[in-house]
Design a protein around this motif. Structure first.
Motif, PDB file in Angstrom:
ATOM      1  N   PHE A 181      22.725  70.699  54.538  1.00  0.00           N
ATOM      2  CA  PHE A 181      23.787  69.724  55.084  1.00  0.00           C
ATOM      3  C   PHE A 181      22.798  69.161  55.606  1.00  0.00           C
ATOM      4  O   PHE A 181      23.528  67.990  55.794  1.00  0.00           O
ATOM      5  CB  PHE A 181      24.668  70.707  55.633  1.00  0.00           C
ATOM      6  CG  PHE A 181      24.177  71.467  56.804  1.00  0.00           C
ATOM      7  CD1 PHE A 181      23.922  72.435  56.557  1.00  0.00           C
ATOM      8  CD2 PHE A 181      23.808  70.584  57.509  1.00  0.00           C
ATOM      9  CE1 PHE A 181      23.034  73.674  57.203  1.00  0.00           C
ATOM     10  CE2 PHE A 181      24.219  71.603  59.065  1.00  0.00           C
ATOM     11  CZ  PHE A 181      23.085  73.237  58.244  1.00  0.00           C
ATOM     12  N   SER A 182      21.697  69.244  56.352  1.00  0.00           N
ATOM     13  CA  SER A 182      21.485  68.104  57.179  1.00  0.00           C
ATOM     14  C   SER A 182      20.476  66.966  56.444  1.00  0.00           C
ATOM     15  O   SER A 182      20.322  65.846  57.299  1.00  0.00           O
ATOM     16  CB  SER A 182      20.178  68.582  58.075  1.00  0.00           C
ATOM     17  OG  SER A 182      19.305  69.614  57.238  1.00  0.00           O
ATOM     18  N   SER A 183      21.088  66.925  55.185  1.00  0.00           N
ATOM     19  CA  SER A 183      20.240  66.025  54.110  1.00  0.00           C
ATOM     20  C   SER A 183      21.484  65.117  53.723  1.00  0.00           C
ATOM     21  O   SER A 183      22.157  65.022  53.261  1.00  0.00           O
ATOM     22  CB  SER A 183      19.832  66.486  53.182  1.00  0.00           C
ATOM     23  OG  SER A 183      18.717  67.195  52.865  1.00  0.00           O
ATOM     24  N   VAL A 184      21.073  63.900  53.742  1.00  0.00           N
ATOM     25  CA  VAL A 184      21.345  62.933  53.912  1.00  0.00           C
ATOM     26  C   VAL A 184      21.339  61.771  52.260  1.00  0.00           C
ATOM     27  O   VAL A 184      21.991  61.804  51.886  1.00  0.00           O
ATOM     28  CB  VAL A 184      21.946  61.695  54.737  1.00  0.00           C
ATOM     29  CG1 VAL A 184      23.235  60.914  53.984  1.00  0.00           C
ATOM     30  CG2 VAL A 184      22.873  62.446  56.161  1.00  0.00           C
ATOM     31  N   SER A 185      20.637  61.561  52.603  1.00  0.00           N
ATOM     32  CA  SER A 185      19.522  61.053  51.074  1.00  0.00           C
ATOM     33  C   SER A 185      18.721  61.396  50.377  1.00  0.00           C
ATOM     34  O   SER A 185      17.843  62.376  51.083  1.00  0.00           O
ATOM     35  CB  SER A 185      19.439  59.367  52.144  1.00  0.00           C
ATOM     36  OG  SER A 185      20.296  58.526  52.076  1.00  0.00           O
ATOM     37  N   MET A 186      18.860  61.489  49.310  1.00  0.00           N
ATOM     38  CA  MET A 186      17.359  62.174  48.594  1.00  0.00           C
ATOM     39  C   MET A 186      16.659  60.999  47.705  1.00  0.00           C
ATOM     40  O   MET A 186      17.340  59.843  46.921  1.00  0.00           O
ATOM     41  CB  MET A 186      18.355  63.369  47.371  1.00  0.00           C
ATOM     42  CG  MET A 186      18.519  64.293  47.638  1.00  0.00           C
ATOM     43  SD  MET A 186      17.620  65.087  48.592  1.00  0.00           S
ATOM     44  CE  MET A 186      16.538  65.690  47.291  1.00  0.00           C
ATOM     45  N   GLY A 187      15.210  61.041  47.248  1.00  0.00           N
ATOM     46  CA  GLY A 187      14.410  59.514  46.684  1.00  0.00           C
ATOM     47  C   GLY A 187      14.168  60.580  46.242  1.00  0.00           C
ATOM     48  O   GLY A 187      13.394  61.706  46.191  1.00  0.00           O
ATOM     49  N   TYR A 227       7.832  62.715  42.627  1.00  0.00           N
ATOM     50  CA  TYR A 227       7.987  63.805  43.898  1.00  0.00           C
ATOM     51  C   TYR A 227       9.617  63.507  44.815  1.00  0.00           C
ATOM     52  O   TYR A 227      10.113  62.707  44.272  1.00  0.00           O
ATOM     53  CB  TYR A 227       7.130  63.860  44.991  1.00  0.00           C
ATOM     54  CG  TYR A 227       5.595  64.025  45.172  1.00  0.00           C
ATOM     55  CD1 TYR A 227       4.873  62.945  44.681  1.00  0.00           C
ATOM     56  CD2 TYR A 227       5.480  65.022  45.465  1.00  0.00           C
ATOM     57  CE1 TYR A 227       3.405  63.111  44.291  1.00  0.00           C
ATOM     58  CE2 TYR A 227       3.858  65.533  45.130  1.00  0.00           C
ATOM     59  CZ  TYR A 227       3.216  64.479  45.270  1.00  0.00           C
ATOM     60  OH  TYR A 227       1.560  64.391  44.117  1.00  0.00           O
ATOM     61  N   CYS A 228       9.639  64.910  44.546  1.00  0.00           N
ATOM     62  CA  CYS A 228      11.754  64.241  45.166  1.00  0.00           C
ATOM     63  C   CYS A 228      11.302  65.250  46.698  1.00  0.00           C
ATOM     64  O   CYS A 228      10.888  65.346  47.832  1.00  0.00           O
ATOM     65  CB  CYS A 228      12.577  64.995  44.981  1.00  0.00           C
ATOM     66  SG  CYS A 228      12.137  66.898  44.920  1.00  0.00           S
ATOM     67  N   ALA A 229      12.559  63.935  47.476  1.00  0.00           N
ATOM     68  CA  ALA A 229      12.161  63.621  49.423  1.00  0.00           C
ATOM     69  C   ALA A 229      13.630  63.942  49.868  1.00  0.00           C
ATOM     70  O   ALA A 229      14.266  63.040  49.295  1.00  0.00           O
ATOM     71  CB  ALA A 229      11.758  62.690  49.160  1.00  0.00           C
TER      72      ALA A 229
END
Length: 124
Positions: A29-35, A95-97
């Motif tokens: 829930f602390s992640s807003v964006s994924m790259g 890689y995902c971030a």
């Protein structure tokens, strides 16, 4: 903490397609964006695409625009990168971030958590 695990890499011929996945766990829930980023041998880390968890807004690098599609499944806490019309120059570790903030965010330093990477090899 957020843990990211990529999967789905492999070997594909030029012109083919491949989908890589990134499963997130922990304090997602602390992640807003994924790259998605990639790094080829001897080359710098390169931004590929990013998506906002909440709005679904996407942004792509020019080199993949029109060929790659980033998407997310909120229920599964998973982000996907569908790669079509693959070229040998797409060969890299992908890689995902995860990032705690919104915005376009194309630099690796703007992301807080990283997966271990998955190899994508495109043969000519």
């Amino acid at each position: 903490q957020v843990q990211l695990v990529e999967s789905g890499g492999g070997l594909v011929q030029a012109g083919g397609s491949l989908r890589v996945s990134c499963a997130a766990s922990g304090r997602t829930f602390s992640s807003v964006s994924m790259g998605w980023f990639r790094q080829a041998p001897g080359k710098e880390h390169e931004f590929v695409a990013r998506i906002n968890w909440n709005t679904g807004t996407t942004y792509y690098a020019d080199s993949v625009k029109g060929r790659f599609t980033i998407s997310r499944d909120n229920a599964k806490n998973t982000v996907y990168l569908q790669m079509n019309s693959l070229k040998p120059e797409d060969t890299a570790i992908y890689y995902c971030a995860a990032r705690r903030w919104g915005g376009i965010a194309t630099r690796g330093s703007e992301y807080d958590y990283w997966g271990q990477g998955t190899q994508v090899t495109v043969s000519s």
